[in-house]
Enzyme design. Structure first.
Site, PDB file in Angstrom:
ATOM      1  N   PRO A 236      33.033  43.411  44.686  1.00 24.17           N
ATOM      2  CA  PRO A 236      33.321  43.288  43.243  1.00 24.17           C
ATOM      3  C   PRO A 236      32.205  42.740  42.405  1.00 24.17           C
ATOM      4  O   PRO A 236      31.846  41.423  42.388  1.00 24.17           O
ATOM      5  CB  PRO A 236      34.535  42.213  43.240  1.00 24.17           C
ATOM      6  CG  PRO A 236      34.380  41.487  44.569  1.00 24.17           C
ATOM      7  CD  PRO A 236      33.695  42.324  45.649  1.00 24.17           C
ATOM      8  N   ASP A 414      28.289  39.403  44.016  1.00 23.01           N
ATOM      9  CA  ASP A 414      29.264  39.523  44.716  1.00 23.01           C
ATOM     10  C   ASP A 414      30.286  38.263  44.398  1.00 23.01           C
ATOM     11  O   ASP A 414      30.082  37.373  45.116  1.00 23.01           O
ATOM     12  CB  ASP A 414      28.989  39.666  46.185  1.00 23.01           C
ATOM     13  CG  ASP A 414      30.549  40.093  46.938  1.00 23.01           C
ATOM     14  OD1 ASP A 414      31.540  39.907  46.650  1.00 23.01           O
ATOM     15  OD2 ASP A 414      30.351  40.122  48.240  1.00 23.01           O
ATOM     16  N   HIS A 415      31.227  38.881  43.467  1.00 25.86           N
ATOM     17  CA  HIS A 415      32.376  37.682  43.001  1.00 25.86           C
ATOM     18  C   HIS A 415      32.869  36.966  44.344  1.00 25.86           C
ATOM     19  O   HIS A 415      33.820  35.906  44.032  1.00 25.86           O
ATOM     20  CB  HIS A 415      33.132  38.202  42.086  1.00 25.86           C
ATOM     21  CG  HIS A 415      33.622  37.501  41.110  1.00 25.86           C
ATOM     22  ND1 HIS A 415      33.513  35.929  41.429  1.00 25.86           N
ATOM     23  CD2 HIS A 415      33.657  37.425  39.706  1.00 25.86           C
ATOM     24  CE1 HIS A 415      33.911  35.211  40.235  1.00 25.86           C
ATOM     25  NE2 HIS A 415      34.081  36.088  39.140  1.00 25.86           N
ATOM     26  N   ARG A 416      32.998  37.465  45.338  1.00 25.81           N
ATOM     27  CA  ARG A 416      33.805  36.929  46.376  1.00 25.81           C
ATOM     28  C   ARG A 416      32.964  35.846  47.005  1.00 25.81           C
ATOM     29  O   ARG A 416      33.579  35.078  47.560  1.00 25.81           O
ATOM     30  CB  ARG A 416      33.919  37.916  47.693  1.00 25.81           C
ATOM     31  CG  ARG A 416      34.824  39.246  47.272  1.00 25.81           C
ATOM     32  CD  ARG A 416      34.646  40.269  48.338  1.00 25.81           C
ATOM     33  NE  ARG A 416      33.520  40.639  48.670  1.00 25.81           N
ATOM     34  CZ  ARG A 416      33.054  41.462  49.810  1.00 25.81           C
ATOM     35  NH1 ARG A 416      34.066  41.924  50.503  1.00 25.81           N
ATOM     36  NH2 ARG A 416      31.743  41.807  50.057  1.00 25.81           N
ATOM     37  N   VAL A 417      31.784  35.769  46.652  1.00 19.42           N
ATOM     38  CA  VAL A 417      30.785  34.627  47.016  1.00 19.42           C
ATOM     39  C   VAL A 417      30.270  33.698  46.176  1.00 19.42           C
ATOM     40  O   VAL A 417      30.007  32.666  46.192  1.00 19.42           O
ATOM     41  CB  VAL A 417      29.547  35.458  47.998  1.00 19.42           C
ATOM     42  CG1 VAL A 417      28.521  34.227  48.611  1.00 19.42           C
ATOM     43  CG2 VAL A 417      30.029  36.267  49.041  1.00 19.42           C
TER      44      VAL A 417
END
Length: 444
Positions: A236, A414-417
């Protein structure tokens, strides 16, 4: 007893390889470690070593053949040994595996970028062509606009009145550029074509001489297509942009170049702005470990090392040579290493360990005049920095608007990180280091 030399896996992601050149011939003696052929993998042209001692009794595939990893490549044994039974037991290869690939057009053959990965923007190969011939992209665009055959054989859409006028004046509607909805040709389009007269006909004739061309994907381009598609689909992405006042950075570069010249008067290569950006980015990553990280499924790995990949454009692709421990190296050391790695990347001579395992990537298109852009993250990393060109722009200094030099940076996250605030803090630090380069001396 004769043994089969197989196509071995020369890089972690290699699934098949193309024989570029045989360095040994049938009848030559070989020992383990001898280089017998050059093989193009998905990343580079690598050297294939022999694993047996003996004589090459049979070369099973000619140059240009593409083989899966593990497929028989040659037979090595004692001089005069009968290998007919061994050959008879080999699985019959498919025609596609034994037939040499059709030679690529010259402009697509490896010399790259190709790149760096970055594994980074696919646009890089085009940019490489643009650099070599600044007018090439404009030329292609012009041909595309006036070449009716680029419609790929689709039915020509035209209004009844346009058709009538075309028939009356003998105008081939395939030579008319439609400006109506979905390319529909209007009365005005036909009349414009007529008014252009012989000039238009001349252009159309020249444009029509260029036929469609199918360019076979090489291993590197296949890997780039696969990995970038997966990254864009699975990660994402979001983007943060910041403008940097580049005046101090440019002055700093000149001072460093003079100092470098003082150290080695024979040295012709100067420190670039990109070298300073690499150093500042590495320092900022050291201060913001949440950005120097990777998503691991059920955890996030914050790297203890700062290994910065640099996207390098190649003919037919791109690679990302990695500056290991960039945060602990001087700008002069980084400058020298970047240039050496980039040179060998374009020669396709990098080893896998030199272009893999980075923790963060920088992609710089500033030298092509690109103001700003966004780059696709190079998995398993969680961020990539896109660097634009330094441009003349008005800036505010001490309450007054003055002529300035502005550099645009875009961070893909990376929006997960990386959350927005985390990415913003990283960019704020990086901006401070670039606008006040002396701060780097106190950071690392």
């Amino acid at each position: 007893m004769a043994k089969i030399q197989e196509m071995t896996q020369l890089s972690p992601t290699m699934e098949e390889g193309t024989i570029v050149k045989w360095l040994k011939k049938e009848g030559d003696s070989v020992s383990p470690g001898d280089i017998i052929a050059e093989v193009e993998t998905d990343k580079a042209v690598m050297e294939m070593e022999a694993f047996e001692t003996g004589v090459i009794l049979k070369i099973l595939h000619s140059e240009g053949a593409k083989l899966k990893v593990g497929q028989a490549l040659a037979v090595i044994g004692k001089p005069g040994e009968d290998v007919s039974s061994l050959l008879a037991d080999l699985p019959k290869p498919s025609p596609n595996q034994t037939k040499p690939e059709t030679a690529l057009p010259k402009e697509t053959q490896a010399t790259q970028p190709s790149v760096s990965l970055p594994t980074t923007p696919v646009i890089t190969s085009q940019e490489s062509e643009t650099k070599q011939n600044p007018t090439s992209m404009n030329s292609v665009t012009a041909v595309s606009e006036i070449n009716p055959t680029n419609r790929g054989g689709l039915r020509v859409l035209a209004s009844p009145l346009a058709k009538s006028i075309a028939i009356e004046h003998g105008v081939d509607l395939h030579t008319v550029i439609g400006t109506g909805p979905e390319g529909r040709i209007t009365k005005k389009d036909v009349l414009d074509t007529l008014s252009q007269g012989s000039r238009s006909t001349q252009y159309a004739s020249k444009a029509a001489t260029r036929a469609d061309e199918v360019v076979t994907l090489n291993g590197m381009r296949k890997t780039i297509a696969k990995r970038l598609t997966e990254s864009k689909q699975n990660l994402p992405h979001f983007y943060l942009n910041v403008d940097v006042n580049a005046k101090a950075m440019e002055s700093f570069r000149l001072e460093l170049s003079e100092f470098q010249k003082h150290l080695d008067p024979e040295l012709q290569v100067k420190v670039s702005l990109n070298d300073i950006i690499v150093k500042a980015t590495a320092a900022a990553l050291r201060l913001h470990p949440k950005v120097n990280a990777s998503f691991q499924g059920d955890s996030i790995l914050q790297f203890g090392r700062v290994d910065v990949g640099i996207a390098v454009s190649l003919d037919g692709g791109l690679l990302t040579p990695v500056i290991r421990g960039a945060d602990g190296k001087s700008i002069l050391e980084i400058s020298k290493e970047v240039k050496e790695l980039a040179k060998r990347a374009r020669e396709r001579k990098l080893k896998p360990e030199e272009f893999s395992g980075g923790t963060f990537t920088i992609s710089n298109l500033g030298m092509y005049g690109i103001s700003r852009f966004t780059a696709i993250i190079n998995e398993p990393e969680s961020g990539i920095l896109a660097v634009g060109s330094v441009e003349d722009k008005p800036v505010v200094e001490n309450g007054s608007v003055v002529a300035g030099r502005v550099l645009s940076l875009t961070l893909s996250c990376d929006h997960r990180v990386i959350d927005g605030a985390v990415g913003a803090e990283f960019l704020r630090t990086l901006k401070s280091l670039l606008e006040q380069p002396s701060l780097m001396a106190g950071v690392i």
